[in-house]
Scaffold this motif. Structure first.
Motif, PDB file in Angstrom:
ATOM      1  N   GLY A 194       0.863  -1.417   0.069  1.00  0.00           N
ATOM      2  CA  GLY A 194      -0.005  -0.150   0.009  1.00  0.00           C
ATOM      3  C   GLY A 194       0.803   1.318  -0.053  1.00  0.00           C
ATOM      4  N   GLN A 195       1.929   1.234  -0.066  1.00  0.00           N
ATOM      5  CA  GLN A 195       2.965   2.469  -0.126  1.00  0.00           C
ATOM      6  C   GLN A 195       3.858   2.633  -1.201  1.00  0.00           C
ATOM      7  N   GLU A 196       3.009   2.154  -2.535  1.00  0.00           N
ATOM      8  CA  GLU A 196       3.701   2.607  -3.820  1.00  0.00           C
ATOM      9  C   GLU A 196       3.352   3.684  -4.013  1.00  0.00           C
ATOM     10  N   ASP A 197       2.389   4.462  -3.739  1.00  0.00           N
ATOM     11  CA  ASP A 197       2.357   5.714  -4.176  1.00  0.00           C
ATOM     12  C   ASP A 197       3.463   6.506  -3.509  1.00  0.00           C
ATOM     13  N   ALA A 198       3.620   6.340  -2.095  1.00  0.00           N
ATOM     14  CA  ALA A 198       4.682   7.154  -1.659  1.00  0.00           C
ATOM     15  C   ALA A 198       6.185   6.978  -2.204  1.00  0.00           C
ATOM     16  N   ALA A 199       6.227   5.728  -2.547  1.00  0.00           N
ATOM     17  CA  ALA A 199       7.455   5.142  -3.374  1.00  0.00           C
ATOM     18  C   ALA A 199       7.662   6.212  -4.823  1.00  0.00           C
ATOM     19  N   ALA A 200       6.676   6.031  -5.343  1.00  0.00           N
ATOM     20  CA  ALA A 200       6.483   6.533  -6.694  1.00  0.00           C
ATOM     21  C   ALA A 200       6.891   8.108  -6.562  1.00  0.00           C
ATOM     22  N   ARG A 201       6.479   8.751  -5.266  1.00  0.00           N
ATOM     23  CA  ARG A 201       6.687  10.266  -5.364  1.00  0.00           C
ATOM     24  C   ARG A 201       8.091  10.375  -5.131  1.00  0.00           C
ATOM     25  N   VAL A 204      10.193   9.980  -8.556  1.00  0.00           N
ATOM     26  CA  VAL A 204       9.726  11.221  -9.131  1.00  0.00           C
ATOM     27  C   VAL A 204      10.943  12.357  -9.010  1.00  0.00           C
ATOM     28  N   ILE A 205      11.033  12.487  -7.476  1.00  0.00           N
ATOM     29  CA  ILE A 205      11.973  13.312  -7.114  1.00  0.00           C
ATOM     30  C   ILE A 205      13.621  13.042  -7.596  1.00  0.00           C
ATOM     31  N   SER A 206      13.741  11.787  -7.518  1.00  0.00           N
ATOM     32  CA  SER A 206      15.006  11.291  -7.687  1.00  0.00           C
ATOM     33  C   SER A 206      15.330  11.291  -9.051  1.00  0.00           C
ATOM     34  N   VAL A 207      14.367  11.024  -9.941  1.00  0.00           N
ATOM     35  CA  VAL A 207      14.548  11.019 -11.242  1.00  0.00           C
ATOM     36  C   VAL A 207      14.861  12.617 -11.672  1.00  0.00           C
TER      37      VAL A 207
END
Length: 231
Positions: A194-201, A204-207
């Motif tokens: 359920g933490q996939e959205d947080a990881a995705a954010r 995005v910042i890292s990229v």
């Protein structure tokens, strides 16, 4: 960005920035000296120095982190001595900076080395024939001509340090609020359903930071080259 990210995610971003900043600052003078020695000096063991300088580039990051743990851990050869004077690196944000700096070091050395190799040595010789001392030649001729490489190396090293994971998590662990950087936070979030959205954010910042660093390094290098050509 604070409203977009949770406190934990925002903290990971701040720790990453702090680690990357100090890592880049710490390796710059050592990388400068190493690059200069490899290009301009002849000495026994030059090949060994070249190999050691680029070793983190080809070793698995986890191996590098483990070697740092053996050297700078509290039971390590250097770490035990540092602990006696009150300095502990392992499992601290300073240890994360050391690990990130070691991994970024080859990029800085290579950028400075290429920049130094591109300098026409006759320019330095001409300054010397006009009576300039070696230190003055280095400060007024060599260093300014190395600025494009220094800018490129600094930015790329910062981006590399910002995204370092394997060596950092091995040497400094993944402690929220202390050593948890963006990559280690992404790794931790992906382990929780359920933490996939947080990881995705955070991805995005890292990229975004990595792409911005690449574009900025190219732009600054081109600008520096144009200024040098106009001299």
């Amino acid at each position: 960005m604070q409203n977009w990210l949770s406190p934990m995610e925002w903290q990971a971003v701040l720790i990453s920035a702090k680690v990357a900043f100090w890592a880049t600052l710490a390796i710059t003078p050592m990388a400068f000296l190493t690059a200069y020695a490899l290009v301009r000096w002849e000495f026994p063991g030059k090949t060994i120095l070249n190999g050691l300088a680029h070793l983190p580039l080809i070793l698995p990051p986890v191996v590098t982190g483990y070697m740092l743990l053996l050297l700078f851990g509290t039971q390590g050869f250097i770490g035990g001595w540092l602990q006696d004077i009150g300095i502990v690196l392992a499992f601290r944000w300073t240890g994360a900076a050391v690990a990130a700096g070691v991994m970024a070091f080859p990029l800085m050395v290579r950028a400075l080395r290429l920049s130094l190799e591109a300098i026409d040595i006759r320019l330095e010789q001409a300054a010397a024939t006009l009576g300039a001392s070696p230190i003055w030649v280095f400060a007024t001729v060599t260093v300014p001509l190395m600025i494009p490489g220094l800018l490129t190396g600094t930015i790329l090293s910062f981006a590399k340090a910002l995204g370092e994971f394997g060596a950092t998590i091995t040497f400094a662990a993944n402690i929220p609020g202390q050593t948890q950087t963006i990559p280690s936070a992404i790794y931790a979030l992906l382990q929780v359903p359920g933490q996939e959205d947080a990881a995705a954010r955070l991805v995005v910042i890292s990229v975004s930071i990595a792409l911005a660093a690449l574009f900025l390094s190219e732009a600054l290098a081109r600008r520096a080259h144009k200024r040098l050509e106009g001299l």
